[in-house]
Design a protein around this motif. Structure first.
Motif, PDB file in Angstrom:
ATOM      1  N   PRO A 155       0.803  -1.231   0.000  1.00  0.00           N
ATOM      2  CA  PRO A 155       0.000   0.000   0.000  1.00  0.00           C
ATOM      3  C   PRO A 155       0.836   1.282   0.000  1.00  0.00           C
ATOM      4  CG  PRO A 155      -0.956  -1.585   1.509  1.00  0.00           C
ATOM      5  CD  PRO A 155       0.337  -2.173   1.043  1.00  0.00           C
ATOM      6  N   GLU A 156       1.969   1.281   0.714  1.00  0.00           N
ATOM      7  CA  GLU A 156       2.808   2.490   0.759  1.00  0.00           C
ATOM      8  C   GLU A 156       3.429   2.748  -0.620  1.00  0.00           C
ATOM      9  OE1 GLU A 156       3.209  -0.087   3.101  1.00  0.00           O
ATOM     10  OE2 GLU A 156       1.814   1.005   4.389  1.00  0.00           O
ATOM     11  N   GLN A 157       3.946   1.701  -1.228  1.00  0.00           N
ATOM     12  CA  GLN A 157       4.540   1.855  -2.572  1.00  0.00           C
ATOM     13  C   GLN A 157       3.462   2.283  -3.583  1.00  0.00           C
ATOM     14  OE1 GLN A 157       6.036  -2.180  -2.765  1.00  0.00           O
ATOM     15  NE2 GLN A 157       8.145  -1.436  -2.899  1.00  0.00           N
ATOM     16  N   THR A 173       1.048   6.422  -7.014  1.00  0.00           N
ATOM     17  CA  THR A 173      -0.151   7.188  -7.395  1.00  0.00           C
ATOM     18  C   THR A 173       0.091   8.683  -7.215  1.00  0.00           C
ATOM     19  OG1 THR A 173      -1.508   5.323  -6.698  1.00  0.00           O
ATOM     20  CG2 THR A 173      -2.648   7.414  -6.989  1.00  0.00           C
ATOM     21  N   ASN A 174       0.680   9.054  -6.091  1.00  0.00           N
ATOM     22  CA  ASN A 174       0.961  10.481  -5.846  1.00  0.00           C
ATOM     23  C   ASN A 174       1.931  11.041  -6.883  1.00  0.00           C
ATOM     24  OD1 ASN A 174      -0.730  10.561  -3.668  1.00  0.00           O
ATOM     25  ND2 ASN A 174       0.871  10.175  -2.150  1.00  0.00           N
ATOM     26  N   TYR A 223      -4.058  15.404 -11.557  1.00  0.00           N
ATOM     27  CA  TYR A 223      -5.004  14.694 -10.688  1.00  0.00           C
ATOM     28  C   TYR A 223      -5.780  13.630 -11.482  1.00  0.00           C
ATOM     29  CZ  TYR A 223      -8.943  14.095  -7.453  1.00  0.00           C
ATOM     30  OH  TYR A 223      -9.904  13.574  -6.618  1.00  0.00           O
ATOM     31  N   LEU A 224      -5.849  12.451 -10.953  1.00  0.00           N
ATOM     32  CA  LEU A 224      -6.561  11.291 -11.522  1.00  0.00           C
ATOM     33  C   LEU A 224      -5.927  10.714 -12.791  1.00  0.00           C
ATOM     34  CD1 LEU A 224     -10.288  12.368 -10.997  1.00  0.00           C
ATOM     35  CD2 LEU A 224      -9.014  10.680  -9.697  1.00  0.00           C
ATOM     36  N   ASN A 245      -6.238  -0.879  -2.394  1.00  0.00           N
ATOM     37  CA  ASN A 245      -5.134   0.088  -2.286  1.00  0.00           C
ATOM     38  C   ASN A 245      -3.761  -0.485  -2.609  1.00  0.00           C
ATOM     39  OD1 ASN A 245      -6.881   2.160  -1.475  1.00  0.00           O
ATOM     40  ND2 ASN A 245      -6.861   1.364   0.622  1.00  0.00           N
ATOM     41  N   LYS A 246      -3.741  -1.622  -3.275  1.00  0.00           N
ATOM     42  CA  LYS A 246      -2.458  -2.215  -3.690  1.00  0.00           C
ATOM     43  C   LYS A 246      -2.430  -2.288  -5.214  1.00  0.00           C
ATOM     44  CE  LYS A 246      -2.909  -5.979  -1.137  1.00  0.00           C
ATOM     45  NZ  LYS A 246      -3.646  -6.068   0.111  1.00  0.00           N
ATOM     46  N   LEU A 247      -1.310  -1.879  -5.794  1.00  0.00           N
ATOM     47  CA  LEU A 247      -1.157  -1.968  -7.239  1.00  0.00           C
ATOM     48  C   LEU A 247      -0.361  -3.220  -7.597  1.00  0.00           C
ATOM     49  CD1 LEU A 247      -0.280   1.752  -7.993  1.00  0.00           C
ATOM     50  CD2 LEU A 247      -2.192   0.526  -9.039  1.00  0.00           C
ATOM     51  N   ASN A 248      -0.792  -3.896  -8.636  1.00  0.00           N
ATOM     52  CA  ASN A 248      -0.065  -5.049  -9.166  1.00  0.00           C
ATOM     53  C   ASN A 248       0.300  -4.758 -10.606  1.00  0.00           C
ATOM     54  OD1 ASN A 248      -0.518  -7.028  -6.903  1.00  0.00           O
ATOM     55  ND2 ASN A 248      -2.630  -6.539  -7.419  1.00  0.00           N
TER      56      ASN A 248
END
Lengths: 81, 436
Positions: free
Chosen positions: B226-228, B233-234, B242-243, B405-408
């Motif tokens: 989630p942190e990564q 994303t940020n 944004y988005l 909230n996790k990217l794969n």
């Protein structure tokens, strides 16, 4: 006669409601767009609507979150122009 | 029970859209080359393994509610292709294979096997494989793209979970009109898309040379915590706006693939990347879980400029904006209806003809999560990711998806396109995205 921020907000809410296929009553202008389910595609669809409706092309503006994060902020940004 | 009796309310015909028919054509082409159709796989990592007997029993009873899962394409008297569902035949239980591994590190090759295997017969479109390593549990759901697209597969899983929890399902769309009207609109869309594609392919785009033989598709998966994921994303929002995650993810993927193309001395002035986009509204993902509901953006990127990330992100955003404004994705859907008159062998011929024109440098997609729950049956889901078998050409793709909230990120490729060092190079670059 130029629209005030409230009227712009209403137009944006109607459009987001149509894009996301959700009830406009559920869309609050102070809520961040990503929590409503707006993603890059639906956001671009909204920006195209803004160009057609308000004659403002925002895609080239950098899309910084402070101006675009909520419908209220976006309405203010449109109102300024 | 409040679950609708689908078989009673469903006719034997579900007309296929143009996009469905093109997907059927790709499936036909794959089978003609290698015996393996257009498959993909959805993988759930579970905290604990479900009870085998209960899982098999639930899959069996669930499959009885969906006779469509045993259908196959046919053509109606009005010449419109449709999905034929033989309601009078016994519906076989969904296949569940159980694999026990002693070596945890072998899980990826084990879950990659079902997506590289042909379905047993023309009525099988969905296979479940439970892989237990002692340390971890994976449930791989191999699906036929003719009946589910990637988002649909996650939405379909929602239906399964709701069935398991005995919840009411409303408004599941099981029929589709034949779309045998508005021909002028379809022909105009066809003309628009023809011009659009001609413009894109004026110069030869960069594509990897490929061997039409279809050896197993391989995968590398990167799972960001989630942190990564938040960091990436940020970074995307700061760089692209944004988005604008999808344009940013595509931009960095192009940069990573560009290094491989450069190393291989692939000539061509630009990259062409088709990016599927879901045509379902947010609230309709579950209603339209079955069959295909997507269109495409096609991005043409000047190969000489890709090292400039700011330029690249802006270029992708601008092309996306212009394509939405000119209703290109909608025109692709409309134009594809014209393809339905062609038989599957003829559709295969057209697809091969288009392949020779090099329409894709590599595949890319970003899928936000459509599975809205954190449990499968009673087991906690730790992660969900996809293993799409990328059809040749291009036979290589980078796929992003999100769960909780996790990217794969999945790299899907055939061996003749990349050597081991290049695979390692791409994997490390993708891993670094969450750390920089």
């Amino acid at each position: 006669m130029p629209l005030d921020t409230k009227q712009i907000e209403e137009k944006l809410i109607r459009q987001i409601s149509a894009i996301l296929s959700v009830d406009s009553q559920k869309i609050k202008p102070e809520v961040p767009l990503h929590t409503l389910g707006v993603d890059s595609l639906s956001f671009v669809e909204l920006l195209v609507f803004i160009e057609k409706e308000f004659k403002i092309k925002l895609m080239t503006s950098g899309l910084q979150a402070e101006d675009f994060k909520t419908i209220r902020a976006l309405a203010k940004r449109i109102g300024k122009q | 029970m409040r679950w609708p009796n689908v078989s009673a309310s469903n006719s034997m015909k579900r007309y296929l859209t143009g996009v469905d028919w093109v997907v059927n054509g790709i499936d036909y082409a794959g089978k003609a080359q290698s015996g393996i159709g257009n498959h993909s796989e959805l993988v759930l990592e579970l905290k604990t393994s479900p009870n085998h007997q209960e899982l098999a029993k639930t899959l069996n009873s669930f499959s009885q509610k969906f006779p469509l899962l045993t259908g196959y394409p046919s053509r109606a008297i009005n010449l419109c292709p449709y999905w034929k569902t033989p309601l009078n035949k016994k519906i076989p239980a969904l296949r569940l294979d159980i694999v026990k591994l002693s070596d945890d590190s072998q899980y990826l090759s084990s879950i990659s096997m079902p997506v590289n295997a042909a379905f047993k017969n023309k009525r099988e479109h969905l296979v479940f494989t439970l892989v237990e390593t002692g340390k971890r549990t994976f449930l791989a759901i191999t699906f036929d793209h003719r009946i589910l697209d990637a988002k649909g597969a996650e939405a379909f899983l929602n239906l399964f979970q709701q069935y398991y929890e005995n919840q009411e399902i409303r408004h599941l769309a099981l029929t589709c009109p034949p779309h045998l009207n508005k021909w002028k609109e379809k022909f105009l869309a066809g003309r628009q898309i023809n011009r659009f594609l001609l413009n894109l392919t004026k110069e030869t785009p960069r594509t990897l040379p490929f061997d039409p033989k279809q050896e197993p598709c391989k995968f590398k998966t990167i799972h960001l915590n989630p942190e990564q994921s938040e960091r990436l994303t940020n970074k995307a929002y700061a760089q692209a706006g944004y988005l604008m995650f999808m344009p940013y993810a595509l931009a960095v993927s192009i940069q990573i693939m560009h290094r491989i193309f450069q190393e291989k001395n692939i000539s061509g002035s630009s990259y062409l990347i088709p990016v599927p986009m879901d045509t379902r509204a947010k609230e309709e993902a579950q209603k339209e879980a079955l069959f295909n509901h997507f269109s495409f953006f096609i991005f043409k990127i000047d190969a000489d400029k890709v090292s400039d990330l700011a330029w690249l992100s802006n270029e992708i955003k601008n092309q996306m904006y212009e394509q939405v404004k000119n209703r290109i994705p909608e025109a692709i859907v409309n134009a594809s209806f014209l393809m339905r008159i062609a038989s599957l062998p003829l559709t295969n011929f057209f697809i091969r003809l288009m392949s020779k024109k090099n329409f894709a440098s590599f595949s890319f997609s970003y899928l936000s999560n459509a599975y809205q729950q954190n449990k499968f049956m009673q087991e906690e889901i730790l992660n969900i990711f996809h293993l799409p078998r990328t059809p040749k050409p291009p036979g290589i793709g980078v796929f992003f998806n999100q769960f909780d909230n996790k990217l794969n990120i999945t790299l899907s490729y055939f061996d003749d396109l990349l050597n081991a060092r290049q695979v390692e190079q791409i994997t490390k670059s993708l891993e670094a995205l969450g750390n920089e």
